[in-house]
Design a protein around this motif. Structure first.
Motif, PDB file in Angstrom:
ATOM      1  N   ILE A  14      27.960  47.397  39.718  1.00  0.00           N
ATOM      2  CA  ILE A  14      28.206  48.229  40.905  1.00  0.00           C
ATOM      3  C   ILE A  14      29.098  47.473  41.892  1.00  0.00           C
ATOM      4  N   THR A  15      28.784  46.214  42.127  1.00  0.00           N
ATOM      5  CA  THR A  15      29.575  45.394  43.044  1.00  0.00           C
ATOM      6  C   THR A  15      31.013  45.267  42.560  1.00  0.00           C
ATOM      7  N   GLU A  16      31.185  45.037  41.276  1.00  0.00           N
ATOM      8  CA  GLU A  16      32.539  44.922  40.724  1.00  0.00           C
ATOM      9  C   GLU A  16      33.319  46.226  40.872  1.00  0.00           C
ATOM     10  N   CYS A  17      32.654  47.353  40.691  1.00  0.00           N
ATOM     11  CA  CYS A  17      33.315  48.657  40.872  1.00  0.00           C
ATOM     12  C   CYS A  17      33.762  48.845  42.320  1.00  0.00           C
ATOM     13  N   ILE A  18      32.883  48.504  43.255  1.00  0.00           N
ATOM     14  CA  ILE A  18      33.223  48.628  44.676  1.00  0.00           C
ATOM     15  C   ILE A  18      34.378  47.696  45.029  1.00  0.00           C
ATOM     16  N   ASP A  19      34.318  46.454  44.547  1.00  0.00           N
ATOM     17  CA  ASP A  19      35.397  45.493  44.809  1.00  0.00           C
ATOM     18  C   ASP A  19      36.732  46.005  44.277  1.00  0.00           C
ATOM     19  N   LYS A  20      36.703  46.552  43.072  1.00  0.00           N
ATOM     20  CA  LYS A  20      37.934  47.072  42.453  1.00  0.00           C
ATOM     21  C   LYS A  20      38.504  48.230  43.278  1.00  0.00           C
ATOM     22  N   MET A  21      37.634  49.158  43.676  1.00  0.00           N
ATOM     23  CA  MET A  21      38.075  50.287  44.508  1.00  0.00           C
ATOM     24  C   MET A  21      38.658  49.791  45.833  1.00  0.00           C
ATOM     25  N   ALA A  22      37.980  48.830  46.448  1.00  0.00           N
ATOM     26  CA  ALA A  22      38.429  48.312  47.742  1.00  0.00           C
ATOM     27  C   ALA A  22      39.777  47.618  47.611  1.00  0.00           C
ATOM     28  N   ASN A  23      39.922  46.806  46.581  1.00  0.00           N
ATOM     29  CA  ASN A  23      41.185  46.096  46.401  1.00  0.00           C
ATOM     30  C   ASN A  23      42.331  47.069  46.161  1.00  0.00           C
ATOM     31  N   GLN A  24      42.067  48.166  45.438  1.00  0.00           N
ATOM     32  CA  GLN A  24      43.093  49.193  45.234  1.00  0.00           C
ATOM     33  C   GLN A  24      43.433  49.877  46.561  1.00  0.00           C
ATOM     34  N   HIS A  25      42.413  50.141  47.359  1.00  0.00           N
ATOM     35  CA  HIS A  25      42.595  50.808  48.647  1.00  0.00           C
ATOM     36  C   HIS A  25      43.381  49.927  49.623  1.00  0.00           C
ATOM     37  N   LEU A  26      43.123  48.617  49.580  1.00  0.00           N
ATOM     38  CA  LEU A  26      43.760  47.685  50.521  1.00  0.00           C
ATOM     39  C   LEU A  26      45.097  47.138  50.028  1.00  0.00           C
ATOM     40  N   LYS A  27      45.456  47.487  48.809  1.00  0.00           N
ATOM     41  CA  LYS A  27      46.721  47.001  48.237  1.00  0.00           C
ATOM     42  C   LYS A  27      47.916  47.399  49.115  1.00  0.00           C
TER      43      LYS A  27
END
Length: 143
Positions: A14-27
């Motif tokens: 779950i944490t990895e999914c959130i991190d991935k989404m956040a990094n895509q959003h902040l790119k």
């Protein structure tokens, strides 16, 4: 118990999914989630002195980790750092408002998106129970 049923494994995924989404959003801002979290922390402390040590303690990370993140944020123009006038051993960190404001709003939008995805299909009662259980797990780990 299979690995996909293990609580620790599920929390990690779950944490990895959130991190991935956040990094895509902040790119779009050339930022990582770690950098965004520090900017948000600094935003919440506007008007207060915030040292590198404060950031280390709040995020429970090492000095070298904080130095690396802050150096990248400074190079990107999101923050500036200055030695404290009262204690030259202390380095205070300040936001550059013109640059970070759009990130602040993007982080707020992202939190709403994640909260919606995390709570999708859950009733209010289930959400309250989940929050209670997660707090209990956190307390167990911090003891």
């Amino acid at each position: 118990m299979h690995q996909n049923e293990d609580i620790g494994f599920l929390v990690k995924i779950i944490t990895e999914c959130i991190d991935k989404m956040a990094n895509q959003h902040l790119k779009q801002f050339d930022l990582t989630l770690s950098q965004g979290r520090i900017l948000q922390y600094l935003r919440e402390r506007i008007g207060e002195k915030t040292s590198q040590k404060d950031i280390e303690n709040y995020f429970d990370v090492t000095h070298p980790t904080v130095i690396g993140i802050l150096n990248r944020l400074e190079r990107k123009g999101f923050i500036r750092s200055e030695f404290d006038s009262a204690d030259k051993r202390v380095k205070n960190i300040y936001l550059i408002p013109e640059k970070e404001i759009s990130v602040y709003y993007a982080m707020g939008d992202f939190k709403k998106i994640v909260d919606q995805k995390l709570s999708q299909g859950l009733t209010d009662v289930q959400m309250k129970e989940l929050q209670s259980l997660l707090k209990m797990i956190l307390n167990n780990l911090q003891d």
